[in-house]
Motif scaffolding. Structure first.
Motif, PDB file in Angstrom:
ATOM      1  N   MET A  76       0.818  -1.209   0.000  1.00 36.46           N
ATOM      2  CA  MET A  76       0.000   0.000   0.000  1.00 36.46           C
ATOM      3  C   MET A  76       0.859   1.270   0.000  1.00 36.46           C
ATOM      4  O   MET A  76       0.511   2.239  -0.655  1.00 36.46           O
ATOM      5  CB  MET A  76      -0.974  -0.018   1.169  1.00 36.46           C
ATOM      6  N   ARG A  77       1.982   1.256   0.694  1.00 37.34           N
ATOM      7  CA  ARG A  77       2.860   2.431   0.669  1.00 37.34           C
ATOM      8  C   ARG A  77       3.489   2.623  -0.702  1.00 37.34           C
ATOM      9  O   ARG A  77       3.792   3.744  -1.107  1.00 37.34           O
ATOM     10  CB  ARG A  77       3.950   2.319   1.741  1.00 37.34           C
ATOM     11  N   SER A  78       3.689   1.536  -1.426  1.00 37.92           N
ATOM     12  CA  SER A  78       4.287   1.632  -2.758  1.00 37.92           C
ATOM     13  C   SER A  78       3.261   2.009  -3.815  1.00 37.92           C
ATOM     14  O   SER A  78       3.598   2.118  -4.993  1.00 37.92           O
ATOM     15  CB  SER A  78       4.941   0.300  -3.147  1.00 37.92           C
ATOM     16  N   GLY A  79       2.024   2.184  -3.428  1.00 39.50           N
ATOM     17  CA  GLY A  79       0.982   2.503  -4.397  1.00 39.50           C
ATOM     18  C   GLY A  79       0.620   1.313  -5.265  1.00 39.50           C
ATOM     19  O   GLY A  79       0.182   1.467  -6.399  1.00 39.50           O
ATOM     20  N   GLY A  80       0.802   0.113  -4.733  1.00 33.29           N
ATOM     21  CA  GLY A  80       0.488  -1.101  -5.474  1.00 33.29           C
ATOM     22  C   GLY A  80       1.630  -1.604  -6.329  1.00 33.29           C
ATOM     23  O   GLY A  80       1.494  -2.609  -7.020  1.00 33.29           O
ATOM     24  N   GLY A  81       2.767  -0.931  -6.283  1.00 36.27           N
ATOM     25  CA  GLY A  81       3.908  -1.321  -7.112  1.00 36.27           C
ATOM     26  C   GLY A  81       4.670  -2.528  -6.596  1.00 36.27           C
ATOM     27  O   GLY A  81       5.162  -3.340  -7.366  1.00 36.27           O
ATOM     28  N   LYS A  82       4.785  -2.655  -5.285  1.00 33.97           N
ATOM     29  CA  LYS A  82       5.531  -3.768  -4.693  1.00 33.97           C
ATOM     30  C   LYS A  82       4.563  -4.861  -4.277  1.00 33.97           C
ATOM     31  O   LYS A  82       3.773  -4.685  -3.359  1.00 33.97           O
ATOM     32  CB  LYS A  82       6.310  -3.294  -3.467  1.00 33.97           C
TER      33      LYS A  82
END
Length: 185
Positions: A76-82
């Protein structure tokens, strides 16, 4: 008003999806792989320093829940990227559901700031398996848009109760669904 409803839905997607993952709506799971434990142990001390009850983390089942929360926070902190850190701590079914949430975060350019703090977590045995009950606080984990503006109304609950079923999978404990409900635990 419509964007607020959308934001609330975006934030609660993991809650809604996890509730539909298991066959028992009052249970779920948490997990950890030996490789994930090392990463999560580091993450627990560095990224989740706000945890107040890590005593149960010596229990591999409870530790699995902490590993799950750390992996979910990273996504969630990565904006869905990780998302790679998610696979070792949950079943394929739960991973698929969380991947949909990650895609939503990427599409809407959302991300969380801060961390989720697990206030307490404990293991219980139930007729359908091992359950980890945990209370977590999202006060410091705001969901924001690409401009850094909060997307959730101020009235959004910040205390949540997880009921996660934990199951062994190939020598490790993994999340297999459950429920998350707003609760002043």
């Amino acid at each position: 008003m419509r964007s607020r409803n959308l934001a609330v839905t975006a934030t609660l997607i993991p809650v809604l999806m996890l509730a539909g993952c298991g066959t028992d709506t009052a249970s779920g799971a948490a997990a950890s792989a030996p490789g994930a434990k090392k990463a999560s142990k580091h993450a627990l001390t560095d990224e989740v320093a706000g945890q107040t009850d890590l005593a149960g983390a010596d229990d591999p089942v409870v530790r699995a829940y902490y590993d799950y929360r750390v992996a979910l926070d990273q996504m969630m902190r990565s904006g869905g990227g990780k998302t790679k850190q998610l696979a070792p701590v949950m079943t394929a079914r739960v991973f698929q559901a969380i991947s949909v949430q990650a895609k939503y975060y990427r599409t809407k350019r959302l991300h969380n700031t801060g961390i989720t703090t697990v206030l307490w977590a404990k293991r219980t045995l139930a007729s359908n398996g091992v359950i980890v009950s945990a209370c977590y606080d999202t006060t410091a984990a705001r969901t924001v848009d690409a401009n850094g503006r909060a997307v959730l109304p101020a009235s959004t609950p910040t205390r949540w109760l997880d009921q996660m079923r934990v199951q062994p999978l190939q020598g490790r404990w993994v999340v297999d669904g459950g429920t998350t409900t707003p609760n002043a635990c």
